[in-house]
Design a protein around this motif. Structure first.
Motif, mmCIF file in Angstrom:
data_model
loop_
_atom_site.group_PDB
_atom_site.id
_atom_site.type_symbol
_atom_site.label_atom_id
_atom_site.label_comp_id
_atom_site.label_asym_id
_atom_site.label_seq_id
_atom_site.Cartn_x
_atom_site.Cartn_y
_atom_site.Cartn_z
ATOM 1 N N LEU A 76 3.706 5.863 1.712
ATOM 2 C CA LEU A 76 2.510 5.042 1.874
ATOM 3 C C LEU A 76 1.475 5.384 0.814
ATOM 4 O O LEU A 76 1.353 6.535 0.379
ATOM 5 N N THR A 77 0.733 4.373 0.402
ATOM 6 C CA THR A 77 -0.437 4.549 -0.452
ATOM 7 C C THR A 77 -1.636 3.920 0.238
ATOM 8 O O THR A 77 -1.493 3.194 1.232
ATOM 9 N N GLY A 78 -2.816 4.206 -0.290
ATOM 10 C CA GLY A 78 -4.025 3.682 0.326
ATOM 11 C C GLY A 78 -3.992 2.177 0.467
ATOM 12 O O GLY A 78 -3.647 1.459 -0.471
ATOM 13 N N GLY A 79 -4.332 1.690 1.657
ATOM 14 C CA GLY A 79 -4.335 0.261 1.936
ATOM 15 C C GLY A 79 -3.102 -0.250 2.629
ATOM 16 O O GLY A 79 -3.092 -1.388 3.125
ATOM 17 N N ASP A 80 -2.030 0.550 2.685
ATOM 18 C CA ASP A 80 -0.819 0.110 3.382
ATOM 19 C C ASP A 80 -1.096 -0.041 4.878
ATOM 20 O O ASP A 80 -1.861 0.719 5.471
ATOM 21 N N VAL A 81 -0.431 -1.000 5.488
ATOM 22 C CA VAL A 81 -0.664 -1.320 6.890
ATOM 23 C C VAL A 81 0.239 -0.475 7.773
ATOM 24 O O VAL A 81 1.466 -0.449 7.603
ATOM 25 N N VAL A 109 -4.392 -2.273 10.855
ATOM 26 C CA VAL A 109 -4.768 -0.857 10.784
ATOM 27 C C VAL A 109 -4.212 -0.313 9.480
ATOM 28 O O VAL A 109 -2.998 -0.209 9.303
ATOM 29 N N MET A 110 -5.108 0.031 8.554
ATOM 30 C CA MET A 110 -4.700 0.393 7.195
ATOM 31 C C MET A 110 -4.878 1.880 6.933
ATOM 32 O O MET A 110 -5.761 2.525 7.501
ATOM 33 N N LEU A 111 -4.052 2.394 6.033
ATOM 34 C CA LEU A 111 -4.225 3.756 5.556
ATOM 35 C C LEU A 111 -5.495 3.803 4.709
ATOM 36 O O LEU A 111 -5.708 2.936 3.852
ATOM 37 N N PRO A 112 -6.394 4.759 4.948
ATOM 38 C CA PRO A 112 -7.618 4.843 4.143
ATOM 39 C C PRO A 112 -7.316 4.859 2.656
ATOM 40 O O PRO A 112 -6.293 5.414 2.226
ATOM 41 N N GLU A 170 -3.459 13.554 10.108
ATOM 42 C CA GLU A 170 -3.435 12.677 11.272
ATOM 43 C C GLU A 170 -4.196 11.392 10.972
ATOM 44 O O GLU A 170 -5.268 11.419 10.351
ATOM 45 N N LEU A 171 -3.632 10.285 11.388
ATOM 46 C CA LEU A 171 -4.213 8.968 11.135
ATOM 47 C C LEU A 171 -4.596 8.310 12.446
ATOM 48 O O LEU A 171 -3.866 8.398 13.443
ATOM 49 N N ARG A 172 -5.747 7.662 12.424
ATOM 50 C CA ARG A 172 -6.254 6.964 13.601
ATOM 51 C C ARG A 172 -6.518 5.505 13.271
ATOM 52 O O ARG A 172 -6.512 5.115 12.108
ATOM 53 N N GLY A 190 -2.345 -1.539 -1.594
ATOM 54 C CA GLY A 190 -1.206 -1.438 -0.689
ATOM 55 C C GLY A 190 -0.007 -2.200 -1.211
ATOM 56 O O GLY A 190 -0.114 -3.061 -2.096
ATOM 57 N N VAL A 191 1.166 -1.890 -0.640
ATOM 58 C CA VAL A 191 2.403 -2.534 -1.067
ATOM 59 C C VAL A 191 2.426 -3.990 -0.635
ATOM 60 O O VAL A 191 2.828 -4.876 -1.400
ATOM 61 N N GLU A 192 2.011 -4.255 0.587
ATOM 62 C CA GLU A 192 1.997 -5.630 1.087
ATOM 63 C C GLU A 192 0.928 -6.438 0.362
ATOM 64 O O GLU A 192 -0.235 -6.048 0.294
ATOM 65 N N ALA A 193 1.324 -7.564 -0.201
ATOM 66 C CA ALA A 193 0.385 -8.402 -0.955
ATOM 67 C C ALA A 193 -0.565 -9.108 0.006
ATOM 68 O O ALA A 193 -0.139 -9.877 0.867
ATOM 69 N N ARG A 194 -1.843 -8.798 -0.130
ATOM 70 C CA ARG A 194 -2.863 -9.435 0.699
ATOM 71 C C ARG A 194 -4.018 -9.856 -0.200
ATOM 72 O O ARG A 194 -4.565 -9.040 -0.938
ATOM 73 N N GLU A 195 -4.374 -11.114 -0.138
ATOM 74 C CA GLU A 195 -5.519 -11.610 -0.884
ATOM 75 C C GLU A 195 -6.660 -11.879 0.089
ATOM 76 O O GLU A 195 -6.473 -12.532 1.118
#
Length: 449
Positions: free
Chosen positions: A139-144, A158-161, A191-193, A383-388
């Motif tokens: 995972l990288t920042g922004g991944d869901v 819910v995204m990775l910071p 830990e992720l919340r 993030g990996v998932e393309a979101r505009e």
């Protein structure tokens, strides 16, 4: 849950040495960072560092400083002003520093006591979390990590910071969890919340900025036909007293085609914000038929609130807007009024005895306004998932005496892509919206063809 602010871990707090309205100084603060939040006095008032000289700091207090005494302790928090981001923002009403007004009213009544704060996101409410990432994923920042149905029509991702990365070791099973529960863990033990925090004066990162191509439909024919604005664009609405700036902003918040609305009432009259609070829950979203509040976040900083909190309110609002933009939403921010923010900058600069610029405004006014409007745009999220997603900003400007040559109007006009100038003559003739079609313009025609 209502609570008083936690005491700083600093063993030796500083000492309050000067109080001048919303500005205080404290000595013995060696090691304090610019923009760090402080707790001032025995009442633990919230303040932000705005100047450092040796071991003396100057700070702007976000609460009423009346009653402070020299010699009271000033404690560091070690962090800048941040906001909580996660499920539960929509439908909420916050003040300029993201204190939930409904929760404070339930505990203390309609008036906010000094030094009292509250958690912006309800820790007692459980949200239906559905994981979308699987263990072993890099995972990288922004991944869901997963999704939460925040409202009937808004699926919260819910995204990775943005600053985090790593390999996912564990993710919670589908179920209901509060926002502060651990729902995932990286291999390094992080830990992720569902909730995350972000400093309000730092722009949230994105993968890249895209050209604006689609219009934001405002629901006002004079604007959509003659002076359109693009998704990810910006516009200013200057006008004298009584020309209908607030009505235009409220109308756009009600009927525009954005997915999410963040309405910031910065230094406006209390009765105008009372109209928003009473009307929005009763109105239907024109796109979904749901309650209008279910796509809206309100940031309320009325004219009787401390002047220093006006600056915080606009940054609080646009940071929450960037968060929903990163999910892939089209977000519109209504800032009413940016002139009140500029007046707050002028007062703080005056108390700091800084060199005044034109009409007494600080010399860095243009830089502050430009940086604020630059947080708009249509972007590809991290993030990996393309979101505009897009963030559109519409700011009201209140030039004194309808003098459109004053610094705030001119500075805003240089950085905004559209000008919707309100004409007092049309307003007095009851011609609303009182858009002066001779002096208004839009720079988005070529992009929207």
């Amino acid at each position: 849950m209502i609570h008083n602010a936690e005491q700083s871990q600093q063993a030796q707090p500083g000492v309050l040495t000067m109080v001048s309205g919303p500005v205080i100084t404290a000595s013995g603060m060696l090691g304090t960072a610019m923009s760090e939040m402080l707790r001032v006095g025995h009442g633990q008032l919230m303040a932000e560092v705005i100047r450092i000289e040796g071991d003396t700091v100057y700070a702007q207090v976000f609460e009423d400083s009346e009653g402070l005494r020299l010699g009271e302790p000033v404690s560091r928090t070690g962090a800048p002003l941040t906001v909580e981001l996660g499920p539960g923002l929509l439908g909420q009403t916050f003040d300029g520093i993201q204190r939930p007004l409904a929760a404070i009213e339930a505990a203390y009544g309609p008036f906010i006591r000094r030094g009292v704060t509250a958690q912006a996101l309800d820790r007692n409410r459980a949200w239906a979390f559905t994981p979308t990432a699987s263990p072993g994923s890099i995972l990288t920042g922004g991944d869901v990590l997963g999704t939460v149905p925040e409202t009937a029509h808004v699926l919260h991702r819910v995204m990775l910071p943005p600053q985090m990365r790593g390999t996912l070791a564990w993710v919670a099973a589908e179920g209901e969890y509060p926002v502060d529960a651990v729902i995932a863990r990286l291999e390094d033990g992080t830990e992720l919340r569902m909730m995350q925090r972000w400093p309000v004066k730092e722009q949230r990162p994105y993968a890249r900025k895209m050209p604006v191509e689609q219009p934001l439909l405002t629901g006002q024919r004079v604007l959509d036909c003659l002076f359109p604005i693009a998704l990810g664009g910006s516009a200013i609405v200057p006008g004298g007293f009584g020309t209908g700036k607030t009505v235009v902003e409220q109308t756009l918040a009600k009927f525009c085609s954005a997915d999410i609305i963040v309405y910031v009432g910065c230094g406006e009259r209390g009765n105008e914000m009372a109209d928003v609070l009473s009307e929005f829950p009763e109105l239907q979203d024109p796109q979904t038929g749901d309650s209008l509040m279910n796509r809206t976040v309100l940031v309320v900083n009325t004219s009787n609130m401390p002047v220093a909190a006006r600056e915080a309110s606009v940054y609080t609002g646009i940071t929450m807007a960037e968060y929903y933009r990163d999910m892939g939403c089209d977000v519109a921010v209504m800032a009413d009024s940016t002139s009140r923010w500029a007046e707050a900058l002028r007062e703080m600069a005056s108390r700091l005895e800084e060199m005044p610029g034109e009409e007494g405004y600080p010399t860095y006014l243009a830089a502050r306004v430009s940086a604020f409007y630059e947080r708009t745009g249509r972007v590809v999220a991290c993030g990996v998932e393309a979101r505009e997603g897009s963030l559109t900003l519409i700011g009201a400007v209140s030039p004194p005496g309808s003098d459109f040559s004053e610094p705030v109007t001119q500075t805003s006009q240089r950085v905004a892509g559209a000008l919707w100038l309100l004409d007092a003559t049309l307003a007095y003739r009851r011609h609303y919206p009182a858009i002066n079609w001779n002096r208004s313009y839009s720079l988005y025609f070529s992009e929207l063809e």
